[in-house]
Write a protein that holds these residues in place. Structure first.
Motif, short mmCIF file in Angstrom:
data_model
loop_
_atom_site.label_atom_id
_atom_site.label_comp_id
_atom_site.label_asym_id
_atom_site.label_seq_id
_atom_site.Cartn_x
_atom_site.Cartn_y
_atom_site.Cartn_z
N HIS A 3 8.39 -38.09 6.99
CA HIS A 3 7.58 -37.02 7.57
C HIS A 3 6.88 -37.58 8.80
CE1 HIS A 3 5.05 -33.57 8.04
NE2 HIS A 3 4.02 -34.38 8.15
N ILE A 4 7.12 -36.95 9.93
CA ILE A 4 6.53 -37.37 11.20
C ILE A 4 5.52 -36.32 11.64
CG2 ILE A 4 6.97 -37.97 13.61
CD1 ILE A 4 9.88 -38.62 12.71
N THR A 5 4.32 -36.76 11.98
CA THR A 5 3.30 -35.87 12.53
C THR A 5 3.36 -36.01 14.04
OG1 THR A 5 1.92 -36.19 10.58
CG2 THR A 5 0.84 -35.32 12.56
N TRP A 6 3.74 -34.92 14.72
CA TRP A 6 3.92 -34.94 16.17
C TRP A 6 2.65 -34.52 16.88
CZ3 TRP A 6 8.06 -37.32 17.92
CH2 TRP A 6 9.19 -37.38 17.12
N GLU A 7 2.32 -35.21 17.97
CA GLU A 7 1.19 -34.82 18.83
C GLU A 7 1.64 -33.70 19.75
OE1 GLU A 7 -0.19 -38.27 20.92
OE2 GLU A 7 -0.61 -39.36 19.08
N ALA A 8 0.69 -33.12 20.46
CA ALA A 8 1.02 -32.08 21.44
C ALA A 8 1.95 -32.67 22.50
CB ALA A 8 -0.26 -31.56 22.10
N PRO A 9 2.85 -31.85 23.06
CA PRO A 9 3.77 -32.35 24.08
C PRO A 9 3.05 -32.83 25.33
CG PRO A 9 4.43 -30.17 23.33
CD PRO A 9 3.08 -30.45 22.74
N TYR A 10 3.62 -33.86 25.94
CA TYR A 10 3.16 -34.33 27.25
C TYR A 10 4.25 -33.93 28.23
CZ TYR A 10 2.36 -37.14 31.32
OH TYR A 10 2.17 -37.53 32.61
N CYS A 17 9.37 -33.22 29.33
CA CYS A 17 8.36 -33.14 28.28
C CYS A 17 8.80 -33.99 27.08
CB CYS A 17 8.17 -31.71 27.81
SG CYS A 17 7.56 -30.59 29.08
N PHE A 18 7.85 -34.71 26.53
CA PHE A 18 8.14 -35.49 25.34
C PHE A 18 6.95 -35.45 24.40
CE2 PHE A 18 6.43 -38.39 28.51
CZ PHE A 18 5.48 -39.10 27.80
N THR A 33 10.69 -33.00 23.83
CA THR A 33 10.20 -31.79 23.19
C THR A 33 11.35 -30.83 22.91
OG1 THR A 33 8.09 -32.02 24.31
CG2 THR A 33 8.61 -29.83 23.47
N GLY A 34 11.41 -30.34 21.69
CA GLY A 34 12.47 -29.44 21.25
C GLY A 34 13.63 -30.15 20.59
N ALA A 35 13.63 -31.47 20.64
CA ALA A 35 14.70 -32.26 20.01
C ALA A 35 14.09 -33.35 19.14
CB ALA A 35 15.61 -32.86 21.08
N GLU A 36 13.06 -32.98 18.39
CA GLU A 36 12.34 -33.97 17.59
C GLU A 36 13.18 -34.58 16.47
OE1 GLU A 36 11.06 -31.12 18.64
OE2 GLU A 36 9.17 -31.59 19.63
N ASP A 37 14.32 -33.97 16.16
CA ASP A 37 15.21 -34.53 15.15
C ASP A 37 16.02 -35.70 15.69
OD1 ASP A 37 16.58 -32.71 16.79
OD2 ASP A 37 18.14 -32.42 15.28
#
Length: 64
Positions: A3-10, A17-18, A33-37
């Motif tokens: 389980h990964i907790t993602w921060e807001a996109p930069y 964007c990442f 961003t959008g490809a977190e898998d």
């Protein structure tokens, strides 16, 4: 699965964007961003160094 907790996109200029994430064991992750898998994982310090270099323009060739 981790389980990964993602921060807001930069987001830099354009569409570069990442997101940075962490898991319960303290590992760090970075993904577009959008490809977190599909992420890259390393230590927090290694990912911070990568981001600092990108922001400083030292890795522009990686973003083209």
């Amino acid at each position: 699965m981790t389980h990964i907790t993602w921060e807001a996109p930069y987001c830099g200029e354009g569409n570069n964007c990442f997101r940075i994430g962490t898991d319960g064991e303290g590992r760090a992750y970075i993904a577009v961003t959008g490809a977190e898998d599909r992420y890259l994982t390393d230590t927090h310090e290694a990912l911070r160094a990568l981001i600092r270099d990108i922001k400083a323009g030292k890795a522009d060739h990686l973003l083209r």
